[in-house]
Structure formats: structure tokens, C-alpha cells
Scaffold this active site. Structure first.
Site, mmCIF file in Angstrom:
data_model
loop_
_atom_site.group_PDB
_atom_site.id
_atom_site.type_symbol
_atom_site.label_atom_id
_atom_site.label_comp_id
_atom_site.label_asym_id
_atom_site.label_seq_id
_atom_site.Cartn_x
_atom_site.Cartn_y
_atom_site.Cartn_z
ATOM 1 N N LYS A 1 0.827 -1.051 -0.022
ATOM 2 C CA LYS A 1 0.010 0.051 -0.070
ATOM 3 C C LYS A 1 0.778 1.254 0.108
ATOM 4 O O LYS A 1 1.792 1.407 0.915
ATOM 5 C CB LYS A 1 -0.892 -0.053 0.978
ATOM 6 C CG LYS A 1 -1.690 1.123 1.256
ATOM 7 C CD LYS A 1 -2.787 1.237 2.260
ATOM 8 C CE LYS A 1 -2.371 1.568 3.774
ATOM 9 N NZ LYS A 1 -1.751 3.100 3.751
ATOM 10 N N GLU B 1 0.797 5.828 -0.119
ATOM 11 C CA GLU B 1 -0.255 6.906 0.082
ATOM 12 C C GLU B 1 0.325 7.868 -0.980
ATOM 13 O O GLU B 1 1.450 8.044 -1.375
ATOM 14 C CB GLU B 1 0.203 7.639 1.516
ATOM 15 C CG GLU B 1 -0.417 6.849 2.657
ATOM 16 C CD GLU B 1 -0.248 7.498 3.930
ATOM 17 O OE1 GLU B 1 -0.046 8.489 3.957
ATOM 18 O OE2 GLU B 1 -0.430 6.612 5.110
ATOM 19 N N GLU C 1 -9.304 7.532 2.952
ATOM 20 C CA GLU C 1 -9.481 7.783 4.449
ATOM 21 C C GLU C 1 -9.778 9.097 4.709
ATOM 22 O O GLU C 1 -9.337 10.016 3.827
ATOM 23 C CB GLU C 1 -7.968 7.435 4.930
ATOM 24 C CG GLU C 1 -7.854 7.747 6.608
ATOM 25 C CD GLU C 1 -6.827 7.285 7.135
ATOM 26 O OE1 GLU C 1 -6.626 7.700 8.376
ATOM 27 O OE2 GLU C 1 -5.671 6.791 6.622
#
Length: 269
Positions: free
Chosen positions: A118, A120, A187
Site C-alpha cells: 500500500k 499513500e 481515508e
């Protein structure tokens, strides 16, 4: 009926894609084999999150997590759970260039049994994601409120409050999908905006603080089970008061040892 009624069957990148529009994806964090094994029968995905830097190491943010730390904990999680799709959270500073990202991602694949990583970031990560996916690395993109950006952004800021920000988030999501991300994690995004993004994408979205309209949800286990008490974000539902239960059990143990009630004959050879 669940897409994966047999929980022993390994969940893969391809099988996660089949959830879109059919079944909600359940994701949870884990940092060790013990809890990974407890979670395995029921969850679809396990994220070895850099959140461990706060919940396990007592740091104020995630930024000082290292590759060595993350690999150590991912090895443990992979030992405890084989059927969920395991995701390695690339720590801050480990993917600043496409060359660095690939080198570190290859290390993850060689040293652990993680299924994906993952990362960002939005459109600024496109070149990196394309480079990774072309070299056999499965990537989840993470947009919206990004903990690794917290110092640069000046705090934890909810996204999607303006039309301009909504459009920027949607643009990022579409670009990341085109770059090869097989899931987009959303998020700290306004619920209606996250729902719009989810409808516009062909790949699944997983929300954390992004409302019910996402294709799945993820929470940090120590938050949702009440073990981390420093603060509780609005989006966290506590399903138990873990810290309270531990303190009560520990108090009972201490009392029984002090009063010579433990170990009794039942617990002695």
C-alpha cells in the site's frame, strides 16, 4: 451467500476484484501471528499497517516506522494467517522514487508472503505505481487523509469538504486506477464524496472514516477493540473495551498472587 464461503481458500488480488458491487470487503490491521490467526477465519484482507508505530511502539505518528520493522511484523502476520490477502504498508520514505519503491517492494515480496503493498499519495505517485505494477507488484493506493503527510499538511484534515477538493480526489482516484492500483483506500473523506468516487471506479474502494458507500471497510484492531486509549477518532467504533478487560483480569491475578490464592492445587503439579 458469501463469495468466499470456504475461508480456507486463499484470497487473491483477482478474487478481491470480484467483490465490487456484490459483497462488502472486510479488512483489519494485524501486527503479529497471534492476532492474525484470530482474525483469519472471518476477514478478507489483513493490513500490516504502519499504525503499529503508534499502537505498538508508542510513537506520536507513523513517520518513523522502518522497512525492517514492517518486514518483521509482516513475517509474523503471514505466519499466523494464510487465507486472507495480506497487505504490506510501505513506510514513510520508502518509495520516494520509482527505483527506490521497486527495490523495497521486491524486498517485501522476497522476505515475506505479503500479497500486495500500500502506498499513500495521489497523481504524484502515478509513475511509481505504473513502474511497480509493470514489475509484478500488486498495489493499493491510499488517498484522502494520509497519515504519512500529517506534518506537511499541518494535522489530520478531513477531505472532500469543497467542490474543488471533491473533484481533485475523484481525479486522483481515476488516475491511480488507470495506473494499475487494484484497490483504492479512502481515508477521512466526506461520506457522499467517497460514495461518488466508489461509483465512478471499476476497482473496489476500502474506506476508513469515509462512510458506508465504500466497497469495504478497514479499522485498526487496537482502536476497534479498545486497547489504544490515547485518542479515538470519530470514525472508530469500539466493539469492546479491551484495555479495561485486561486491567480487571490483571488486577484479579495480582490479588490472587499476593493473597496466595494462585496457584491452587488445580494449577500445580
Amino acid at each position: 451467500m458469501s463469495i468466499h464461503s470456504d475461508r480456507k481458500k486463499k484470497i487473491t488480488v483477482k478474487s478481491i476484484a470480484k467483490y465490487k458491487g456484490k459483497e462488502k470487503i472486510v479488512m483489519i490491521t494485524a501486527y503479529d501471528a497471534l492476532f492474525a490467526n484470530l482474525f483469519e477465519p472471518q476477514v478478507d484482507m489483513i493490513l500490516v499497517g504502519d499504525s503499529l508505530n503508534m499502537s505498538m511502539f508508542g510513537k506520536s505518528d507513523t513517520l518513523s516506522a522502518t522497512m525492517d520493522q514492517m518486514i518483521y511484523h509482516t513475517k509474523a502476520v503471514c505466519s499466523g494467517a494464510q487465507s486472507p490477502l495480506i497487505v504490506f504498508d510501505m513506510p514513510f520514505g520508502s518509495y520516494n522514487t520509482k527505483e527506490q519503491a521497486l527495490e523495497n517492494a521486491i524486498r517485501v515480496y522476497k522476505e515475506t508472503n505479503a500479497d500486495a503493498i500500500k502506498i499513500e499519495g495521489g497523481a504524484n505517485r502515478v509513475e511509481i505505481i505504473e513502474h511497480l505494477t509493470k514489475n509484478g507488484i500488486a498495489v493499493i493506493s491510499h488517498i484522502g487523509l494520509m497519515p504519512q503527510f500529517v506534518r506537511g499538511d499541518g494535522g489530520y484534515i478531513v477531505r472532500g469538504k469543497t467542490k474543488e477538493d471533491e473533484e481533485a480526489l475523484l481525479k486522483d482516484a481515476k488516475i491511480l486506477e488507470q495506473a494499475g492500483a487494484f484497490v483504492i483506500l479512502l481515508e477521512g473523506i466526506k461520506s457522499d464524496v467517497a460514495a461518488k468516487i466508489t461509483k465512478e471506479l471499476s476497482v473496489p474502494t476500502i474506506g476508513i472514516g469515509a462512510g458506508i458507500g465504500c466497497d469495504g471497510q478497514v479499522l485498526v484492531w487496537s482502536d476497534m477493540f479498545g486497547f489504544f486509549e490515547e485518542f479515538k477518532p470519530k470514525f472508530v467504533k469500539r466493539y469492546m473495551e479491551g484495555a479495561k478487560l485486561i486491567r480487571e483480569a490483571l488486577s484479579e491475578y495480582v490479588s490472587e498472587v499476593k493473597e496466595q490464592k494462585f496457584p491452587s492445587d488445580r494449577f500445580s503439579y
